[in-house]
Enzyme design. Structure first.
Site, mmCIF file in Angstrom:
data_model
loop_
_atom_site.group_PDB
_atom_site.id
_atom_site.type_symbol
_atom_site.label_atom_id
_atom_site.label_comp_id
_atom_site.label_asym_id
_atom_site.label_seq_id
_atom_site.Cartn_x
_atom_site.Cartn_y
_atom_site.Cartn_z
ATOM 1 N N GLY A 56 -14.078 -4.759 56.378
ATOM 2 C CA GLY A 56 -13.251 -5.813 55.796
ATOM 3 C C GLY A 56 -13.036 -6.924 56.818
ATOM 4 O O GLY A 56 -13.679 -6.927 57.886
ATOM 5 N N ASP A 57 -12.103 -7.837 56.523
ATOM 6 C CA ASP A 57 -11.950 -8.990 57.414
ATOM 7 C C ASP A 57 -11.470 -8.599 58.812
ATOM 8 O O ASP A 57 -11.899 -9.183 59.810
ATOM 9 C CB ASP A 57 -11.042 -10.071 56.794
ATOM 10 N N ARG A 115 -10.361 5.586 46.479
ATOM 11 C CA ARG A 115 -11.485 5.295 47.384
ATOM 12 C C ARG A 115 -12.597 6.327 47.227
ATOM 13 O O ARG A 115 -13.576 6.296 47.983
ATOM 14 C CB ARG A 115 -10.985 5.283 48.838
ATOM 15 N N ARG A 165 7.100 9.031 27.513
ATOM 16 C CA ARG A 165 7.621 8.415 28.740
ATOM 17 C C ARG A 165 6.622 7.414 29.316
ATOM 18 O O ARG A 165 5.445 7.410 28.965
ATOM 19 C CB ARG A 165 7.982 9.477 29.785
ATOM 20 N N ILE A 172 -7.603 8.757 46.095
ATOM 21 C CA ILE A 172 -8.576 9.031 45.029
ATOM 22 C C ILE A 172 -9.224 7.707 44.585
ATOM 23 O O ILE A 172 -10.342 7.673 44.093
ATOM 24 C CB ILE A 172 -7.865 9.726 43.835
ATOM 25 N N LYS A 226 -7.973 2.027 62.294
ATOM 26 C CA LYS A 226 -6.817 1.691 63.139
ATOM 27 C C LYS A 226 -7.197 0.543 64.076
ATOM 28 O O LYS A 226 -8.332 0.485 64.566
ATOM 29 C CB LYS A 226 -6.342 2.897 63.942
ATOM 30 N N ASP A 277 -9.727 -3.484 48.164
ATOM 31 C CA ASP A 277 -8.617 -4.425 47.951
ATOM 32 C C ASP A 277 -9.090 -5.756 47.360
ATOM 33 O O ASP A 277 -8.302 -6.480 46.775
ATOM 34 C CB ASP A 277 -7.897 -4.701 49.284
HETATM 35 O O1 F6P Z 1 -7.575 -1.381 52.835
HETATM 36 C C1 F6P Z 1 -7.883 -0.238 52.122
HETATM 37 C C2 F6P Z 1 -6.672 0.628 51.880
HETATM 38 O O2 F6P Z 1 -7.055 1.693 51.044
HETATM 39 C C3 F6P Z 1 -5.452 -0.106 51.317
HETATM 40 O O3 F6P Z 1 -5.567 -0.389 49.948
HETATM 41 C C4 F6P Z 1 -4.349 0.865 51.676
HETATM 42 O O4 F6P Z 1 -3.104 0.221 51.778
HETATM 43 C C5 F6P Z 1 -4.788 1.392 53.017
HETATM 44 O O5 F6P Z 1 -6.201 1.173 53.099
HETATM 45 C C6 F6P Z 1 -4.501 2.858 53.239
HETATM 46 O O6 F6P Z 1 -4.883 3.190 54.538
HETATM 47 P P1 F6P Z 1 -4.965 4.673 55.085
HETATM 48 O O7 F6P Z 1 -6.298 5.228 54.701
HETATM 49 O O8 F6P Z 1 -4.830 4.509 56.545
HETATM 50 O O9 F6P Z 1 -3.856 5.466 54.446
#
Ligand code: F6P
Length: 356
Positions: free
Chosen positions: A111-112, A265, A172, A263, A80, A137
């Site tokens: 990340g950035d 991640r 489907r 999942i 955050k 990402d």
């Molecule tokens: O930047 C990583 C990411 O997993 C994005 O792909 C995704 O939109 C976001 O973080 C999700 O964030 P959170 O864990 O706050 O739901």
């Protein structure tokens, strides 16, 4: 210049596989350099909240455990932003936390966004900072690889492999919405891996009627349409997968939506992400030892290097790309000369309306 004795390590932003492999490599490299490592808990919170939350990491208590191969962050992370008005106060607390621990440098795995905020905090705290890029990402400029991306592609691929079986049984189509924010790399890579029928990315304009036509002309009555979470369809709102689903339903195509969500991640960290972690950490330690600061490790043309954070931020500014219809892109996103686009198109995958 202070001689390095103590370094901190912090994982920041959304978690991903490979963060613990980085921490593990930091612990073993520090042992060789004779430096102490403090693991800072929950991103910057561990240094800015009261009481401070951190732990001394040693080879005995960290590396000899399953953690180096597990996803998530052993240290905890923070996804955050800090409101502009509170940034000054937080950076002051950060400085006090750094001083209390007596840190000489901080390794930030993020990340950035995290690099940007931490550069500000570390500058004010007068402490060296080295960044290691991580993100599923793949939207980070100036590096061809980021920690966690390969494992996320594998997770998404495995998820789709499972879906294809039920898709075939029930004749489907599944519309799978991948993560990635404004960047289509994850959708593109996993889409090619599973030979999806279509891949819709934010960088490339697509025509929904052409997609419907493409599906109708398929020799099969099932398959996968990969949709990156950053796409939009003019005049429609809601989740991108739901928007595409409604269009397909209206065209009489049986379909369901599927959301692999977090999942993507998770999972056991792939060897390639562990190797990348080892390479980035080796590069980061050399940089700290060479008294470099405010740099980020990168992997380009088979080489681990550092670049200055200022150069990194400059290159990430989005600009209009004349080769993609109606898309904003930075050099970190899916660029028109990305070889995977041509490969996907040659595989018969609908990837949108690229200029010839
Ligand atoms: O930047 C990583 C990411 O997993 C994005 O792909 C995704 O939109 C976001 O973080 C999700 O964030 P959170 O864990 O706050 O739901």
């Amino acid at each position: 210049m202070t001689e390095i004795k103590k370094i901190g390590i912090s994982t920041s932003g959304g978690d991903c596989a490979g963060l613990n492999a980085v921490v593990s490599s930091v612990v073993s490299s520090a042992a060789k350099y004779g430096w102490e490592v403090y693991g800072i808990h929950n991103g910057t919170d561990g240094l800015t909240e009261t009481p401070l939350s951190y732990e001394l990491l040693t080879e005995d208590n960290f590396s000899d455990s399953p953690w180096p191969r597990l996803a998530g962050s052993y240290l905890g992370s923070l996804n955050k932003g800090v409101k502009m008005e509170s940034q000054l106060a937080v950076s002051e607390r950060f400085g006090k936390g750094v001083a209390a621990l007596g840190l000489d440098a901080v390794v930030v795995v993020g990340g950035d966004g995290s690099m940007n905020v931490l550069k500000h905090y570390c500058t004010r705290a007068g402490i060296k900072m080295i960044g290691i890029p991580k993100t599923i990402d793949m939207d980070v400029p100036k590096t061809q690889k980021t920690i966690g991306f390969d494992t996320a592609v594998q997770q998404t691929t495995a998820y789709c492999d499972q879906l294809l079986l039920t898709a075939r049984s029930h004749h489907r189509w599944f519309i799978v919405q991948t993560m990635g924010r404004e960047c289509g790399q994850l959708a593109l890579h996993a889409g090619v891996a599973i030979a999806a029928d279509a891949i819709l990315m934010p960088e490339i304009k697509f025509d929904i009627d052409k997609l419907v036509e493409h599906i109708k002309q398929s020799k099969r009555d099932y398959g996968i349409i990969m949709v990156s979470e950053g796409i939009s369809i003019r005049g429609h709102s809601g989740k991108p997968a739901d928007m595409v689903s409604r269009k397909l339903t209206a065209a009489g195509i049986a379909n369901r939506t599927a959301f692999p969500e977090h999942i993507q991640r998770a999972g056991d960290t792939l060897a390639s992400d562990r190797i990348l972690a080892a390479g980035f950490v080796d590069c980061a330690f050399r940089a700290i030892d060479n008294k470099e600061t405010f740099v980020m490790t990168t992997f380009e043309n088979n080489e681990y290097k550092t670049i200055s954070l200022d150069e990194f931020f400059k290159s990430g500014i989005p600009e209009k790309d004349p080769n993609i219809i109606g898309a904003m892109t930075s050099n970190a996103y899916v660029e028109p000369d990305n070889p995977l686009l041509r490969i996907a198109a040659d595989m018969g995958i609908y990837i949108g309306e690229m200029k010839k």
